[in-house]
Design a protein around this motif. Structure first.
Motif, PDB file in Angstrom:
ATOM      1  N   ASN A  93      22.558 -55.822 -43.829  1.00 25.33           N
ATOM      2  CA  ASN A  93      21.459 -54.984 -44.317  1.00 25.33           C
ATOM      3  C   ASN A  93      21.473 -54.821 -45.829  1.00 25.33           C
ATOM      4  O   ASN A  93      20.813 -53.936 -46.359  1.00 25.33           O
ATOM      5  N   LYS A  94      22.198 -55.672 -46.540  1.00 27.40           N
ATOM      6  CA  LYS A  94      22.323 -55.558 -47.993  1.00 27.40           C
ATOM      7  C   LYS A  94      20.976 -55.776 -48.662  1.00 27.40           C
ATOM      8  O   LYS A  94      20.300 -56.774 -48.415  1.00 27.40           O
ATOM      9  N   THR A  95      20.571 -54.819 -49.531  1.00 25.13           N
ATOM     10  CA  THR A  95      19.283 -54.928 -50.210  1.00 25.13           C
ATOM     11  C   THR A  95      19.421 -55.014 -51.730  1.00 25.13           C
ATOM     12  O   THR A  95      18.455 -55.309 -52.410  1.00 25.13           O
ATOM     13  N   ASN A  96      20.635 -54.712 -52.277  1.00 28.04           N
ATOM     14  CA  ASN A  96      20.843 -54.845 -53.721  1.00 28.04           C
ATOM     15  C   ASN A  96      22.311 -55.140 -54.015  1.00 28.04           C
ATOM     16  O   ASN A  96      23.158 -55.037 -53.133  1.00 28.04           O
ATOM     17  N   ASP A  97      22.611 -55.494 -55.262  1.00 27.78           N
ATOM     18  CA  ASP A  97      23.961 -55.912 -55.638  1.00 27.78           C
ATOM     19  C   ASP A  97      24.976 -54.769 -55.635  1.00 27.78           C
ATOM     20  O   ASP A  97      26.179 -55.015 -55.675  1.00 27.78           O
ATOM     21  N   ASN A  98      24.521 -53.524 -55.639  1.00 31.38           N
ATOM     22  CA  ASN A  98      25.453 -52.393 -55.599  1.00 31.38           C
ATOM     23  C   ASN A  98      26.056 -52.204 -54.212  1.00 31.38           C
ATOM     24  O   ASN A  98      27.116 -51.593 -54.077  1.00 31.38           O
ATOM     25  N   GLN A  99      25.387 -52.691 -53.199  1.00 34.96           N
ATOM     26  CA  GLN A  99      25.896 -52.572 -51.835  1.00 34.96           C
ATOM     27  C   GLN A  99      26.923 -53.673 -51.587  1.00 34.96           C
ATOM     28  O   GLN A  99      26.778 -54.787 -52.081  1.00 34.96           O
ATOM     29  N   PRO A 100      27.968 -53.358 -50.812  1.00 32.05           N
ATOM     30  CA  PRO A 100      29.015 -54.355 -50.586  1.00 32.05           C
ATOM     31  C   PRO A 100      28.538 -55.520 -49.723  1.00 32.05           C
ATOM     32  O   PRO A 100      27.632 -55.382 -48.906  1.00 32.05           O
ATOM     33  N   ASP A 101      29.187 -56.687 -49.921  1.00 30.76           N
ATOM     34  CA  ASP A 101      28.914 -57.849 -49.085  1.00 30.76           C
ATOM     35  C   ASP A 101      29.555 -57.682 -47.710  1.00 30.76           C
ATOM     36  O   ASP A 101      29.045 -58.184 -46.712  1.00 30.76           O
ATOM     37  N   TYR A 102      30.684 -56.973 -47.676  1.00 30.39           N
ATOM     38  CA  TYR A 102      31.406 -56.700 -46.435  1.00 30.39           C
ATOM     39  C   TYR A 102      31.838 -55.240 -46.442  1.00 30.39           C
ATOM     40  O   TYR A 102      32.123 -54.675 -47.509  1.00 30.39           O
ATOM     41  N   SER A 103      31.897 -54.619 -45.262  1.00 31.61           N
ATOM     42  CA  SER A 103      32.395 -53.253 -45.164  1.00 31.61           C
ATOM     43  C   SER A 103      33.088 -53.066 -43.824  1.00 31.61           C
ATOM     44  O   SER A 103      32.893 -53.847 -42.893  1.00 31.61           O
ATOM     45  N   GLY A 104      33.899 -52.038 -43.754  1.00 25.83           N
ATOM     46  CA  GLY A 104      34.631 -51.775 -42.525  1.00 25.83           C
ATOM     47  C   GLY A 104      35.548 -50.588 -42.682  1.00 25.83           C
ATOM     48  O   GLY A 104      35.308 -49.697 -43.498  1.00 25.83           O
TER      49      GLY A 104
END
Length: 78
Positions: A17-28
């Motif tokens: 659901n990434k919409t911009n570069d501030n959001q992580p590529d991976y999370s957990g």
């Protein structure tokens, strides 16, 4: 029963659901050696020696409770 990591282990999942570069590529999530649960986020970066993960640990997100709705009174002042 929800899955629980053993101490020192965690999981990362691709952020679909990434919409911009501030959001992580991976999370957990990860459980540290002392048993503390943490959120983990990873961004794919490009450096002088090639691609690498930039990682951030943070306290788990706790959804704030909804503010209580003020009660209204039928007693009007006029």
């Amino acid at each position: 029963m929800a899955y629980e990591h053993q101490n020192g282990n965690g999981s990362l999942f691709k952020n679909t659901n990434k919409t911009n570069d501030n959001q992580p590529d991976y999370s957990g999530s990860i459980k540290l050696q002392d048993g503390t649960n943490q959120q983990i986020a990873a961004w794919i970066k490009e450096g002088a020696k090639g691609k690498f993960f930039s990682i951030k640990l943070s306290d788990p997100y706790v959804k704030p409770e909804a503010a209580p709705v003020a009660e209204t009174s039928d007693d009007l002042p006029f």
